[in-house]
Structure formats: structure tokens, C-alpha cells
Design a protein around this motif. Structure first.
Motif: not given
Lengths: 525, 103
Positions: A2-7, A121, A126
Motif C-alpha cells: 500500500k502507498r501508506a506502507h511505502l510512505e 502529511r 505526502f
């Protein structure tokens, strides 16, 4: 993924990079360092860890200097205890005296990266969050305060955006007619902890909350919170500050301030022209009071030059033009800080200390200026969406390059070169101090001859847990005399070495320690 | 990948980093930071309807003040080490208890 995990992974990497950078001062040399403030904070935590007990009354070696710092009841702990208990817990957990305390400080002083990323954020997306966090890694004013050792104050300043965020979440849910009381209670608890860490930081937060609420009231044309829930919050806050009555009472006694004559004699008092400058008293503080070095007061020196300034203006323009609830939060934060710096015109406040919170609001505005510049331009010159997108990512790329080109190097040098050489307590002095701790009574007075500078003497006092101080002919009469030749041998100053030797020749007492060019005598009588 | 797996991965990365840079003392210190300041209040906040990231951040910054405040008062009457252990068990237990009651 997920994008949140990458962030989360990206910001963790940034935090670890910050930990590496900010721990440079002690990666090779693990002797303690910092100005006298640093020593006093170390001493409180270290005493609790060494005795395995909470501190209530100050022990002799701390009391001799800090007896009156609790304005309500002299001789009692003057700080609210949690920060220093944290030190003690880490010293116990880490299994040694110096590294765990300094590492905890590094974590807490650099954790602003996480706070600011999290807040910005969640409110603006982001890229504003990440760019703010990246810029703050190299915030010179934060680095200076961290190195000098005014740790609780700085960490207390970090709570301001976090408390504001919790309040924003509550007010936003209330104004959307779906009130989430849990945010109100988290807000109240965080505000209480903010006070415990350092009251000045809490006053910053309260000022910012006042302005934010006022701006919301004007925008929404209604009170942005339930009176019942906010009353519970106030009750929680009062209970929390009452938990440590001696320390809280000391804060309120101190707030009464000096005499009317002292206030009026201050060059800041009624300097209404100062309202038109962010910090108008640079010369007073840098050259007259000498509280901080001159660069501390200059934007270009603290922020890698002037290159961020146009983005600060763009960010401000964006906030003023858009005025959404989250924009008002940042404007409230800015107005609160301006208020805290300039309140000195009316008498109270320490504006030079308040200045240390500037980056925490300037940097989010700068990052917004970068990311929102295309949409700001689009208000005046219409652009296709694709062009706006290209412009946005180009600006972000340029910003990141500029951060590393202009801000990295001064921050790296400052941290890498901090307290190197003999201006820091040496292993020989550390060893002698610990020997004193183990071999002389707790109430002993130890006068020193030959210690290079006051900061080192203080560190020897706090490491040795005995009242170690520079020799003076007047009372109190010392029980022990410590002669330190070690620094002057390294410097190669024969004149000073002869001076110390001449003093030592006249001592009548028994030598009880002689190692690494440091000698201790127990005096007769 | 679930949130919890990411959290565990991040914690593992931080612990490894601290071991590499500061040795076992650094590892124990950062482990202590996580165990004392983060874990108990995360377990408590996990019972409330707030976002996952908020739970993590709020838990840590509440723990930084409240955990040591309770330890301080207990530490006047007993060993600080023992006080920290008791507070950890009680607060973490409270987190589990709230979860059990709610379910």
C-alpha cells in the motif's frame, strides 16, 4: 504494497538518517558534552538511575547550584519529573551512564521529523509532509539547542504541532457535526504532558490554540467546540498539572517575574517598533546579553541561506488565500509564535528562547509554498493540468537538491565538530570523577585547580556526584583539592603548569588519588 | 501486507540500526524506549476508533509523559526498576482488559 506502507518506510529511513546525523557528536567519543543546562538534565536522571529512587530533595552536589531554582520551595526538584525519569529508565535499561541518556536525547530531539511528517502529511498530503521533515533534519537552530542541552524546552516545542493537530481533529469533527471526543481527551492529555516537559512550550501551544480557535470562530461563525467537552479537557489539564504541585507552584511563582523597575529597564519593554520584525532584538541578545552566538538570530545562517525565503512567502500567500480549516491551524501556530516572541514588549517572556520554535512552523509553510506554488500561479495564469503536474514535481526535485546542496553541509559540520578535543571532559577526568564518587562522602566539597573551563568542571561534578567546583579563597572551605594538569599538558602551556604546581606545593594534606596527571588531596582539619 | 507487519518490520529495522551504530547498549536503550513509552499506550489506544498512524504517534507521545509520571511516584516508595516493571504490566494489562471488555 500500500502507498501508506511505502510512505511509512520512507519516513522511517529519513528518521534513521537523522539519528545517524544527530548522533555524530558521540559516535566516536562517548564522553558527555554540552553547556551547563545539559549537565543539570543529565544529573537529575543519572542520580535517579544510580540510587534507583525518585528524586524529591536535591542531593548536596545539585543543591549547591540549583537550590533556588524551585521558586516555591527551595531545595526541591524544580523540573516536572517525567523527562528526567525517562533518562533514568533508559540509563537502567541501557546498562551504562552516558550513551543511553545521550541516545534518548537524540531520539527525542530528532523525533520532530516524525511529528512534523505525521501532522503535515495527514493535513496536507505526502509531499508537504515529507519536504518539511527533510528540511527540519538540517534545522540549525534545533541542532544548536540540541547540542547545548536545552532538551526539555525543545521537545516541549515539538508538542505544539501535535497538540494543535489533536485539537484540529476534534474541532473539525465537531464542526462537521460528528464530534469525536477521543481527540479532545488526547488533546488535553498531550497538553498536560507539554506542560510537564517545559511550561514555556505549553504556553506556546496555548497561544497557538487561542489564535486557531479565534480564526475558526471567525470562519465558521460559531464556537468550534462543545463547551461541555472542552470543560472536561480543562479539568484533565488542571488535574495533570496538579499532579506535581511543587513544580507547578514554582512555575507560577516564577511567572510573577521581576520588579517593575527591572521590566522597565529592559530595552525590549515597550519597544513597539519591534512588532514589525520577526525578531527585532538581535544585537541586544547577541552582543549585550550574549545568550546565544550571533548567527543564531539570522534567517540565512539558520536555514541554509535565503533560498527557502521565496517559498515561505508563497506558502503564506497560499494559506491566506485558501483559508481552509487546516490552513487556519498553521496560521494560528504562526500567530501564536509571533505573540510569544513579542510579548516581551509588555514585560514577560524569553523571546530568544521562543525563537527556537521558528522552524517548526516556517518549514511546513515553506514546503507548502513549494508544493502549492503551481496552483497559486494557476490563480493568475491558467495552466493545463499536465503542465501544473510537471511544474510541481520539478519544484519538488529542485527543493530536495537545494536542501542537500545548501543545508546538509553546515548541519553536518556543526554536528561532526561539536565539542571535539579537550573542550569536552576527557576519559582521565571522567575516571577521576567516578573515583571520587566511589571514595569520598556525598556531602564533600571538592575544589579544583587547573580545570580548563566551567562546563568541564560541571560535568566532573555531575559524573562524580560530588560538589566539585573551581577553587576560590572564600567559603565554603573545601574538604578536598583536585589538581588537574592533564588539559594543560595537552595544550603545552608550561606557565600554567608551573602555576598549578606552585599551588600544589603549598597544600597541607594527604594525597589520595594520583593518576593521568590528576591529583586529589584530602585537606587537613 | 498488513499494518501490524509493517510496524513490526519498522521496529526491527530501528533495532538493527541501533545495534549496528551504538552496540548492545544502544539496542537496549531503543528497545527500552519502545517497550516503556510505546507498547503500553498503543495497547490502550488500540481500543479506540482513531487512525492507525495516529495510534502509533499519540501512544508514543503520551507514553513519554504518563508512563514516567506514574513511575516517579512509585519510585519514591520503592525501587525505580520495580516501579517501571509494575507500571508496564498494569498499563499493558489495562490495554488487554479494555479489549476483552469491548469484545
Amino acid at each position: 504494497m500500500k502507498r501508506a506502507h511505502l510512505e511509512a518506510i520512507l519516513v522511517t529511513a529519513l528518521f534513521l538518517f537523522t539519528l545517524w546525523l544527530w548522533s555524530l557528536p558521540y559516535q566516536e567519543n562517548q564522553m558527555p558534552y554540552g553547556e551547563v543546562d545539559a549537565g543539570s538534565h543529565f544529573a537529575l536522571g543519572d542520580y535517579m538511575a544510580q540510587t534507583d529512587k525518585s528524586i524529591v530533595n536535591l542531593p548536596h552536589y545539585i543543591d549547591m547550584r540549583y537550590n533556588r531554582d524551585n521558586f516555591y520551595e527551595n531545595g526541591k526538584l524544580w523540573y516536572h519529573p517525567p523527562y528526567h525519569v525517562n533518562f533514568a529508565l533508559m540509563e537502567i535499561t541501557g546498562g551504562e551512564r552516558v550513551l543511553p541518556i545521550f541516545l534518548l536525547n537524540t531520539i527525542l530531539c530528532s523525533i520532530v521529523v516524525i511529528i512534523i511528517f505525521f501532522v503535515i502529511r495527514n493535513m496536507f498530503g505526502f509531499w508537504p509532509g515529507f519536504l518539511t521533515a527533510l528540511l527540519i533534519v538540517f534545522s540549525m537552530r534545533d541542532i544548536m539547542i540540541y547540542l547545548w542541552g536545552q532538551w526539555p524546552q525543545q521537545i516541549s516545542y515539538f508538542y505544539t504541532p501535535l497538540v494543535l493537530y489533536a485539537f484540529y481533529k476534534y474541532a473539525d469533527s465537531y464542526l462537521n457535526k460528528e464530534p469525536k471526543a477521543v481527540y479532545a481527551y488526547v488533546f488535553a492529555i498531550l497538553l498536560g504532558i507539554n506542560f510537564w516537559l517545559h511550561p514555556v512550550g505549553c504556553f506556546h501551544t496555548i497561544a497557538a490554540l487561542g489564535f486557531f480557535s479565534l480564526f475558526l470562530l471567525i470562519r465558521e461563525k460559531k464556537i468550534p467546540f462543545s463547551m461541555k467537552q472542552i470543560s472536561i479537557c480543562i479539568l484533565i489539564f488542571i488535574i495533570m498539572i496538579a499532579i506535581f504541585p511543587l513544580q507547578t507552584a514554582s512555575v507560577f511563582v516564577q511567572m510573577k517575574g521581576g520588579s517593575a523597575e527591572d521590566k522597565e529597564a529592559s530595552p525590549l519593554y515597550h519597544d513597539f517598533g519591534g512588532l514589525f520584525s520577526w525578531f527585532p532584538w538581535k544585537d541586544v541578545y547577541a552582543f549585550e546579553y550574549k545568550t546565544q552566538p550571533e548567527p543564531y538570530f539570522y534567517y540565512k545562517d539558520m536555514n541554509g541561506g535565503w533560498w527557502t525565503f521565496p517559498f515561505l512567502i508563497a506558502g503564506l500567500a497560499f494559506l491566506f488565500l485558501r483559508r481552509k480549516r487546516e490552513d487556519l491551524m498553521l496560521l494560528g501556530f504562526l500567530a501564536g509564535l509571533y505573540f510569544m516572541i513579542h510579548i516581551a514588549i509588555l514585560g514577560p517572556g524569553r523571546p530568544e528562547r521562543s525563537l527556537a520554535a521558528s522552524a517548526h512552523i516556517f518549514y511546513p509553510i515553506i514546503a507548502l509554498g513549494v508544493v502549492m506554488l503551481p496552483s497559486l500561479i494557476n490563480n493568475f495564469i491558467k495552466m493545463p493540468k499536465k503542465v501544473m503536474k510537471i511544474l510541481k514535481y520539478s519544484l519538488i526535485t529542485i527543493f530536495i537538491i537545494c536542501v542537500f546542496a545548501f543545508n546538509f553541509s553546515p548541519a553536518y559540520s556543526q554536528l561532526k565538530d561539536a565539542y571535539q578535543g579537550i573542550i569536552r571532559i576527557t576519559p582521565s577526568q571522567y575516571e577521576a570523577s567516578e573515583w571520587l564518587m566511589d571514595n569520598i562522602p556525598e556531602s564533600a566539597n571538592v575544589s579544583t585547580v587547573g580545570i580548563l573551563m566551567m562546563q568541564k568542571e560541571r560535568w566532573m561534578r555531575f559524573v562524580g556526584m560530588r560538589y566539585i567546583h573551581g577553587y576560590k579563597p572564600e567559603p565554603p572551605t573545601p574538604d578536598y583539592l583536585l589538581f588537574d594538569y592533564s588539559d594543560w599538558i595537552l595544550i603545552g602551556d608550561n606557565g600554567k603548569l608551573n602555576e598549578i604546581a606552585a599551588f600544589e606545593d603549598n597544600v597541607t594534606g594527604s594525597k589520595i588519588y594520583d593518576k593521568n596527571n590528576i591529583k586529589v588531596y584530602k585537606l587537613e582539619g | 501486507m498488513k499494518d501490524r507487519e509493517i510496524i513490526i518490520g519498522i521496529i526491527a529495522a530501528i533495532l538493527l540500526f541501533s545495534l549496528a551504530l551504538f552496540g548492545f547498549s544502544g539496542l537496549r536503550t531503543i528497545g527500552g524506549v519502545i517497550v516503556f513509552f510505546f507498547v503500553p499506550f498503543y495497547l490502550i489506544l488500540d481500543n479506540f476508533k482513531i487512525e492507525s498512524g495516529e495510534k502509533i504517534v499519540f501512544a508514543f507521545f503520551i507514553g513519554l509523559g504518563l508512563f514516567s509520571a506514574v513511575v516517579y511516584y512509585l519510585g519514591i516508595f520503592m525501587s525505580l526498576r520495580l516501579a517501571a516493571g509494575i507500571v508496564f504490566v498494569v498499563l499493558s494489562g489495562a490495554g488487554f482488559l479494555i479489549k476483552k471488555i469491548k469484545s
